[in-house]
Design a protein around this motif. Structure first.
Motif, short mmCIF file in Angstrom:
data_model
loop_
_atom_site.label_atom_id
_atom_site.label_comp_id
_atom_site.label_asym_id
_atom_site.label_seq_id
_atom_site.Cartn_x
_atom_site.Cartn_y
_atom_site.Cartn_z
N VAL A 111 110.08 17.75 79.04
CA VAL A 111 108.35 17.15 78.53
C VAL A 111 106.97 18.11 79.64
O VAL A 111 107.62 18.77 80.75
N ASP A 112 106.03 17.57 78.72
CA ASP A 112 104.63 18.27 79.46
C ASP A 112 104.63 17.18 80.92
O ASP A 112 104.14 16.13 80.75
N THR A 113 104.97 18.23 82.36
CA THR A 113 104.24 17.02 83.22
C THR A 113 102.70 16.81 83.40
O THR A 113 102.20 16.04 84.30
N THR A 114 101.94 17.09 82.37
CA THR A 114 100.64 16.93 81.76
C THR A 114 100.48 15.90 81.60
O THR A 114 99.12 15.16 81.68
N SER A 115 101.01 15.51 80.62
CA SER A 115 100.98 13.60 80.92
C SER A 115 101.26 12.74 80.98
O SER A 115 101.95 12.91 82.83
N SER A 143 99.98 14.29 70.03
CA SER A 143 100.75 15.08 70.42
C SER A 143 101.79 15.68 70.73
O SER A 143 102.23 13.95 71.51
N VAL A 145 105.06 15.96 74.09
CA VAL A 145 104.92 15.84 74.80
C VAL A 145 106.36 15.60 75.90
O VAL A 145 106.96 15.73 76.85
N GLU A 157 101.95 11.17 72.52
CA GLU A 157 100.81 10.51 72.08
C GLU A 157 99.85 11.00 71.86
O GLU A 157 99.11 11.83 71.79
N CYS A 158 98.88 10.04 71.82
CA CYS A 158 97.45 10.28 71.99
C CYS A 158 96.67 9.62 73.31
O CYS A 158 96.56 8.62 73.19
N ARG A 159 96.70 10.55 74.00
CA ARG A 159 96.05 10.42 74.95
C ARG A 159 94.60 9.02 74.91
O ARG A 159 94.58 8.30 75.99
N ASN A 162 95.41 5.63 74.47
CA ASN A 162 96.12 5.16 75.40
C ASN A 162 97.71 4.84 75.13
O ASN A 162 98.31 3.76 74.93
N TYR A 164 101.79 6.02 73.33
CA TYR A 164 102.71 6.70 73.99
C TYR A 164 103.86 6.13 72.89
O TYR A 164 104.01 5.10 72.69
#
Ligand code: XMP
Length: 514
Positions: A111-115, A143, A145, A157-159, A162, A164
């Motif tokens: 996982v991308d831990t910046t998510s 994108s 993650v 996610e589409c940060r 919001n 996920y």
């Protein structure tokens, strides 16, 4: 003050209640609704977040459960899990298709831990996967993650909006950091403050009960089980002696249980409540004499219970309110909340309203899961022994004695069960096994004790692990523990010369014998 709430939209997945429970563990209140719930109704509830559950369908097939795109445009954070994740992609313009490799079981996910979902989560983490379909293309604006060796989109996610989508199941304990992920969603992304706590629940409920009841008279059928006990204590704290609790001892309780209930709730106990114990053992035994058929036994016990309760209620006079220990899974299972259609056919000793003259029902635990009921119980000072009591069926030992019920068979099963429970506790297994008890089979067989021939009953030991009591697996109890239980039962309980361990799962068996 309006309660902050997360909504779980149920797409028919087997873990719908688990999702809600995990969210509540993050101190966020949450409720389950069917995916058929209208968008206007959802808007009116003003949720802080929405979670879409898994489900057995393929979202690209005609007629599959779906939801209008508007759901993702409310400005409310949405988290899709498994089917919910695929549906989110499908509805928003991505692609879902049959996966070349089916993923099932514990799987490593990178996982991308910046998510925002993965704050404090390890970059490589073990998750529980169970899917045939996969997201082959993410929707515009999203994108990736998270991915696994076989699944290119494990998380998207589409940060900025919001939204996920998680392909695995964070709600299942096999997902090692799943609770953290759900916490990150409800507390972080949705911004819930985490105000759902049992101490404030108890306090608010007591206030609300006081207002509702006023000077009215309240009647409660107390069985000594967790739910009715917690409900009774809450009512007693709220309205004191306006409450009367009726406890019917039908002679089918576990060993010493009647006295234990009386000790806690009776005149010498810690609560000041009007407690009526009705010793109706003989009455039940005589009604059950000669009856072997399980459903008939259940009906007789249920009906007799009502008769006894009714007689007591008449003595008390007109009551304004009747208390029921309904809890949230009962509400969901009866089809009010989620998608599930399973309804227990069991009757509950609390389910008595049509026999008594009363104005309204009070269900103080209607919003709670079992573990929350227990927390509320502890919060109010109810002894742990009672709070962590095993589930016990309304018809009691009547459904744990195969065939005709007699006072002597009740004695046998009570004594055997007490030994079993004692040894399980000694082995430190009492909080790890879902439900365990001794039952009496209707089988007698030949044995030898000392130099004597015996012709006695066989006791069956049952122990199951279960999430929801709808399905169950036999628990693995160490052989030495079973051996100790066996030899103690044979030595200490007159009338038993054999002990079996029941290996049957549910299905095909049921948890109880009858
Ligand atoms: P079964 O035997 O159906 O049991 O697999 C599932 C769970 O329900 C409990 N049970 C009952 N609870 N009234 C109740 O309140 C009943 O008539 C009843 N019958 C079974 C059982 O102990 C298990 O936890």
């Amino acid at each position: 003050m309006e309660k902050e709430k997360v909504i779980v939209l149920d797409f028919g997945g087997q873990y719908n209640q688990l999702v809600a429970r995990r969210v509540r563990e993050c101190n966020v209140y949450c409720e389950i609704y069917s995916y058929k719930t209208d968008i206007e109704q959802i808007k009116a509830m003003n949720p802080k977040g929405i979670i879409l559950t898994g489900g057995p369908n393929s979202c690209y097939e005609p007629g599959a459960p779906t939801y209008t795109k508007e759901l993702f445009e409310l400005g409310v954070p949405v988290l899709g899990l498994c089917y919910g994740a695929q549906l989110m992609m499908h509805v928003l313009g991505g692609r879902v298709e049959k996966a070349p490799v089916r993923e099932y079981g514990k799987t490593e996910v990178m996982v991308d831990t910046t998510s925002p979902l993965f704050g404090d989560v390890s970059a490589t983490t073990i998750c529980w996967m169970s899917h045939f379909d996969y997201i082959s293309k993410i929707a515009p604006g999203f994108s990736i993650v998270g991915h696994t060796a076989d699944c290119p989109v494990a998380v998207a996610e589409c940060r900025e909006k919001n939204l996920y989508a998680i392909q695995f199941h964070p709600e299942v304990l096999h997902t090692q950091e799943g609770t953290k992920m759900l916490y990150n969603f409800v507390r972080g992304v949705c911004g819930c403050a985490g105000t759902w706590k049992m101490d404030s629940f108890v306090e608010n409920s007591i206030k609300a009960i006081r207002e509702k009841v006023g000077k009215g008279k309240v009647l409660c059928a107390l069985s000594g089980g967790v739910d009715s006990s917690v409900a009774a204590v809450m009512l007693s704290k709220a309205i004191g002696d306006q409450l009367t609790c009726v406890f019917v001892d039908h002679g089918l309780l576990r060993k010493d249980e009647g006295d234990e209930v009386e000790e806690i709730f009776g005149p010498k106990g810690q609560y000041e409540l009007n407690f009526i114990r009705v010793n109706a053992q003989e009455r039940f035994y005589s009604k059950l004499a000669g009856v072997e058929e399980p459903e008939k036994k259940r009906k007789i016990i249920g009906e007799e219970f009502i008769r006894v309760f009714e007689e007591e209620a008449k003595k008390i006079g007109a009551v304004d309110f009747l208390v029921q220990g309904t809890i949230y899974p009962d509400v969901v299972e009866s089809g009010v909340g989620g998608e599930s259609v399973v309804i227990k056919s069991h009757h509950n000793v609390g389910g008595l309203p049509d026999c008594v003259d009363f104005k309204e029902i009070i269900e103080p635990l209607r919003d709670l899961f079992k573990d929350e009921v227990r927390k509320a119980g502890l919060e109010m000072g109810i002894p742990e022994k009672l709070v962590f009591r095993q589930p016990f069926p309304g018809p009691g030992l009547g459904v744990r004695i195969v065939g005709e019920v007699t006072a002597d068979k009740v004695r046998i099963v009570q004594d055997a069960d007490a030994i079993y429970r004692e040894e399980i506790a000694k082995a430190g297994l009492d909080r790890t096994i879902g439900q365990y008890f001794a039952a009496l089979t209707n089988m007698r067989s030949v044995g030898v004790m000392g130099d004597e021939r015996t012709y006695d009953y066989a006791v069956a030991l049952r122990a199951v692990n279960t999430i929801d009591f709808m399905t169950a697996e036999a628990a693995e109890i160490p052989f030495e523990v079973l051996q100790t239980v066996m030899s103690r039962i044979i030595n200490e309980v007159r009338g038993v010369n054999r002990v079996f361990y029941d290996l049957t799962s549910k299905p095909p068996g049921t948890i109880e014998m009858e």
